[in-house]
Design a protein around this motif. Structure first.
Motif, PDB file in Angstrom:
ATOM      1  N   PRO A   9       0.843  -1.203   0.000  1.00  0.00           N
ATOM      2  CA  PRO A   9       0.000   0.000   0.000  1.00  0.00           C
ATOM      3  C   PRO A   9       0.880   1.255   0.000  1.00  0.00           C
ATOM      4  O   PRO A   9       1.934   1.284   0.634  1.00  0.00           O
ATOM      5  CB  PRO A   9      -0.790  -0.111   1.305  1.00  0.00           C
ATOM      6  CG  PRO A   9      -0.735  -1.562   1.682  1.00  0.00           C
ATOM      7  CD  PRO A   9       0.577  -2.060   1.161  1.00  0.00           C
ATOM      8  N   VAL A  10       0.428   2.262  -0.703  1.00  0.00           N
ATOM      9  CA  VAL A  10       1.162   3.526  -0.744  1.00  0.00           C
ATOM     10  C   VAL A  10       1.013   4.192   0.622  1.00  0.00           C
ATOM     11  O   VAL A  10      -0.103   4.309   1.137  1.00  0.00           O
ATOM     12  CB  VAL A  10       0.616   4.437  -1.868  1.00  0.00           C
ATOM     13  CG1 VAL A  10       1.265   5.803  -1.834  1.00  0.00           C
ATOM     14  CG2 VAL A  10       0.833   3.772  -3.228  1.00  0.00           C
ATOM     15  N   PRO A  11       2.120   4.609   1.235  1.00  0.00           N
ATOM     16  CA  PRO A  11       2.026   5.266   2.547  1.00  0.00           C
ATOM     17  C   PRO A  11       1.116   6.503   2.482  1.00  0.00           C
ATOM     18  O   PRO A  11       1.133   7.245   1.503  1.00  0.00           O
ATOM     19  CB  PRO A  11       3.471   5.684   2.848  1.00  0.00           C
ATOM     20  CG  PRO A  11       4.317   4.816   1.970  1.00  0.00           C
ATOM     21  CD  PRO A  11       3.492   4.512   0.751  1.00  0.00           C
ATOM     22  N   THR A  12       0.344   6.706   3.530  1.00  0.00           N
ATOM     23  CA  THR A  12      -0.602   7.822   3.538  1.00  0.00           C
ATOM     24  C   THR A  12       0.088   9.178   3.564  1.00  0.00           C
ATOM     25  O   THR A  12      -0.516  10.179   3.197  1.00  0.00           O
ATOM     26  CB  THR A  12      -1.561   7.722   4.741  1.00  0.00           C
ATOM     27  OG1 THR A  12      -0.791   7.663   5.944  1.00  0.00           O
ATOM     28  CG2 THR A  12      -2.446   6.488   4.624  1.00  0.00           C
ATOM     29  N   ASP A  13       1.352   9.196   3.974  1.00  0.00           N
ATOM     30  CA  ASP A  13       2.069  10.477   4.007  1.00  0.00           C
ATOM     31  C   ASP A  13       2.873  10.736   2.728  1.00  0.00           C
ATOM     32  O   ASP A  13       3.604  11.717   2.637  1.00  0.00           O
ATOM     33  CB  ASP A  13       2.985  10.550   5.228  1.00  0.00           C
ATOM     34  CG  ASP A  13       4.090   9.508   5.201  1.00  0.00           C
ATOM     35  OD1 ASP A  13       3.994   8.522   4.429  1.00  0.00           O
ATOM     36  OD2 ASP A  13       5.063   9.667   5.970  1.00  0.00           O
ATOM     37  N   ALA A  74       7.349  10.861  -3.397  1.00  0.00           N
ATOM     38  CA  ALA A  74       7.366   9.419  -3.657  1.00  0.00           C
ATOM     39  C   ALA A  74       7.457   9.159  -5.150  1.00  0.00           C
ATOM     40  O   ALA A  74       7.952   8.119  -5.575  1.00  0.00           O
ATOM     41  CB  ALA A  74       6.108   8.770  -3.089  1.00  0.00           C
ATOM     42  N   ALA A  75       6.978  10.118  -5.959  1.00  0.00           N
ATOM     43  CA  ALA A  75       7.026  10.006  -7.416  1.00  0.00           C
ATOM     44  C   ALA A  75       6.827  11.391  -8.026  1.00  0.00           C
ATOM     45  O   ALA A  75       6.223  12.270  -7.409  1.00  0.00           O
ATOM     46  CB  ALA A  75       5.951   9.058  -7.937  1.00  0.00           C
ATOM     47  N   VAL A  76       7.357  11.543  -9.243  1.00  0.00           N
ATOM     48  CA  VAL A  76       7.187  12.773 -10.009  1.00  0.00           C
ATOM     49  C   VAL A  76       6.535  12.384 -11.335  1.00  0.00           C
ATOM     50  O   VAL A  76       7.089  11.582 -12.082  1.00  0.00           O
ATOM     51  CB  VAL A  76       8.539  13.481 -10.263  1.00  0.00           C
ATOM     52  CG1 VAL A  76       8.348  14.709 -11.132  1.00  0.00           C
ATOM     53  CG2 VAL A  76       9.215  13.850  -8.941  1.00  0.00           C
ATOM     54  N   LEU A  77       5.372  12.943 -11.596  1.00  0.00           N
ATOM     55  CA  LEU A  77       4.649  12.684 -12.837  1.00  0.00           C
ATOM     56  C   LEU A  77       4.895  13.844 -13.786  1.00  0.00           C
ATOM     57  O   LEU A  77       4.775  15.007 -13.383  1.00  0.00           O
ATOM     58  CB  LEU A  77       3.149  12.565 -12.583  1.00  0.00           C
ATOM     59  CG  LEU A  77       2.661  11.352 -11.794  1.00  0.00           C
ATOM     60  CD1 LEU A  77       2.969  11.461 -10.317  1.00  0.00           C
ATOM     61  CD2 LEU A  77       1.172  11.197 -11.990  1.00  0.00           C
ATOM     62  N   CYS A  78       5.244  13.536 -15.013  1.00  0.00           N
ATOM     63  CA  CYS A  78       5.569  14.562 -16.001  1.00  0.00           C
ATOM     64  C   CYS A  78       4.557  14.493 -17.140  1.00  0.00           C
ATOM     65  O   CYS A  78       4.462  13.477 -17.825  1.00  0.00           O
ATOM     66  CB  CYS A  78       6.983  14.342 -16.525  1.00  0.00           C
ATOM     67  SG  CYS A  78       8.228  14.345 -15.217  1.00  0.00           S
ATOM     68  N   LEU A  79       3.808  15.577 -17.325  1.00  0.00           N
ATOM     69  CA  LEU A  79       2.732  15.602 -18.307  1.00  0.00           C
ATOM     70  C   LEU A  79       2.977  16.680 -19.352  1.00  0.00           C
ATOM     71  O   LEU A  79       3.303  17.822 -19.013  1.00  0.00           O
ATOM     72  CB  LEU A  79       1.392  15.872 -17.615  1.00  0.00           C
ATOM     73  CG  LEU A  79       1.025  14.944 -16.460  1.00  0.00           C
ATOM     74  CD1 LEU A  79      -0.267  15.405 -15.807  1.00  0.00           C
ATOM     75  CD2 LEU A  79       0.934  13.507 -16.923  1.00  0.00           C
ATOM     76  N   MET A 147       4.283   1.888  -8.952  1.00  0.00           N
ATOM     77  CA  MET A 147       5.737   1.912  -8.748  1.00  0.00           C
ATOM     78  C   MET A 147       6.112   2.261  -7.319  1.00  0.00           C
ATOM     79  O   MET A 147       7.029   1.669  -6.743  1.00  0.00           O
ATOM     80  CB  MET A 147       6.398   2.882  -9.724  1.00  0.00           C
ATOM     81  CG  MET A 147       6.472   2.374 -11.137  1.00  0.00           C
ATOM     82  SD  MET A 147       7.418   0.831 -11.269  1.00  0.00           S
ATOM     83  CE  MET A 147       9.044   1.383 -10.736  1.00  0.00           C
ATOM     84  N   VAL A 148       5.415   3.211  -6.723  1.00  0.00           N
ATOM     85  CA  VAL A 148       5.687   3.567  -5.330  1.00  0.00           C
ATOM     86  C   VAL A 148       5.440   2.353  -4.434  1.00  0.00           C
ATOM     87  O   VAL A 148       6.266   2.026  -3.576  1.00  0.00           O
ATOM     88  CB  VAL A 148       4.823   4.773  -4.888  1.00  0.00           C
ATOM     89  CG1 VAL A 148       4.888   4.979  -3.378  1.00  0.00           C
ATOM     90  CG2 VAL A 148       5.276   6.043  -5.625  1.00  0.00           C
ATOM     91  N   GLY A 149       4.320   1.661  -4.665  1.00  0.00           N
ATOM     92  CA  GLY A 149       4.027   0.465  -3.879  1.00  0.00           C
ATOM     93  C   GLY A 149       5.012  -0.658  -4.099  1.00  0.00           C
ATOM     94  O   GLY A 149       5.429  -1.341  -3.166  1.00  0.00           O
ATOM     95  N   GLN A 152       8.267   0.167  -2.427  1.00  0.00           N
ATOM     96  CA  GLN A 152       8.055   0.025  -0.984  1.00  0.00           C
ATOM     97  C   GLN A 152       8.152  -1.441  -0.583  1.00  0.00           C
ATOM     98  O   GLN A 152       8.781  -1.791   0.400  1.00  0.00           O
ATOM     99  CB  GLN A 152       6.671   0.583  -0.629  1.00  0.00           C
ATOM    100  CG  GLN A 152       6.352   0.601   0.828  1.00  0.00           C
ATOM    101  CD  GLN A 152       6.890   1.837   1.520  1.00  0.00           C
ATOM    102  OE1 GLN A 152       7.186   2.833   0.871  1.00  0.00           O
ATOM    103  NE2 GLN A 152       7.042   1.762   2.815  1.00  0.00           N
ATOM    104  N   ALA A 153       7.556  -2.317  -1.389  1.00  0.00           N
ATOM    105  CA  ALA A 153       7.573  -3.761  -1.101  1.00  0.00           C
ATOM    106  C   ALA A 153       8.977  -4.353  -1.220  1.00  0.00           C
ATOM    107  O   ALA A 153       9.291  -5.346  -0.593  1.00  0.00           O
ATOM    108  CB  ALA A 153       6.614  -4.492  -2.039  1.00  0.00           C
ATOM    109  N   MET A 154       9.828  -3.723  -2.034  1.00  0.00           N
ATOM    110  CA  MET A 154      11.169  -4.250  -2.264  1.00  0.00           C
ATOM    111  C   MET A 154      12.171  -3.817  -1.190  1.00  0.00           C
ATOM    112  O   MET A 154      13.292  -4.311  -1.176  1.00  0.00           O
ATOM    113  CB  MET A 154      11.647  -3.812  -3.644  1.00  0.00           C
ATOM    114  CG  MET A 154      10.831  -4.416  -4.770  1.00  0.00           C
ATOM    115  SD  MET A 154      11.264  -3.786  -6.388  1.00  0.00           S
ATOM    116  CE  MET A 154      12.862  -4.556  -6.616  1.00  0.00           C
TER     117      MET A 154
END
Length: 155
Positions: A9-13, A74-79, A147-149, A152-154
């Motif tokens: 799960p993606v951390p809530t913070d 946690a991630a950067v989205l580029c649009l 990817m964040v999840g 995190q799992a790894m």
């Protein structure tokens, strides 16, 4: 049976950054809406999403690098939306931006998602920004969450 690593799960913070190119804003604005809606629907609080507008796709990597350096995300989205014209200009933009984003992701061990449309026509871009081919901004956000999840799992 092999062990399959499943995303945690993606951390809530977790914070997410979205960089959006103003060039072709009628398209990129829809990509942004799709990305934000998807993140919020998946439980990311609105105040944990930061949006930075840049003039065009070419300017995305510099801002992505600054955001990655900050260690806040946690991630950067580029649009963005680069639409082929009468010259090869689009090819140079697309190649430079995609390679720079890959370098940033690897340098900072951070998901940097490529949500830049590289279309032959405006019609193709419209179809990919909420039209009959879906919303690539939303798909970019889904990939970011996965990817964040997974990372995190790894750990």
């Amino acid at each position: 049976m092999p062990n399959v690593i499943q995303p945690a799960p993606v951390p809530t913070d977790a914070r997410f950054a979205i960089i959006v190119a103003e060039w072709n804003k009628n398209i990129t604005g829809k990509l942004l809406d799709g990305a934000v809606d998807t993140l919020v629907e998946q439980g990311v609080a609105d105040e944990r999403i930061d949006v930075a507008w840049v003039p065009g796709a070419w300017e995305i990597p510099l801002v992505a690098m600054r955001l990655a350096e900050s260690g806040q995300y946690a991630a950067v989205l580029c649009l963005g939306a680069v639409i082929r014209g009468e010259t090869t200009h689009d090819q140079h933009i697309n190649r430079g931006v995609s390679m720079a984003m890959l370098d940033i992701a690897l340098e900072f061990d951070l998901p940097v998602l490529f949500g830049v449309l590289t279309c032959n026509t405006l019609e193709q871009a419209i179809h990919r920004a909420g039209g009959n081919v879906g919303n690539k901004g939303s798909e970019c956000a889904e990939a970011a969450l996965q990817m964040v999840g997974l990372l995190q799992a790894m750990e």
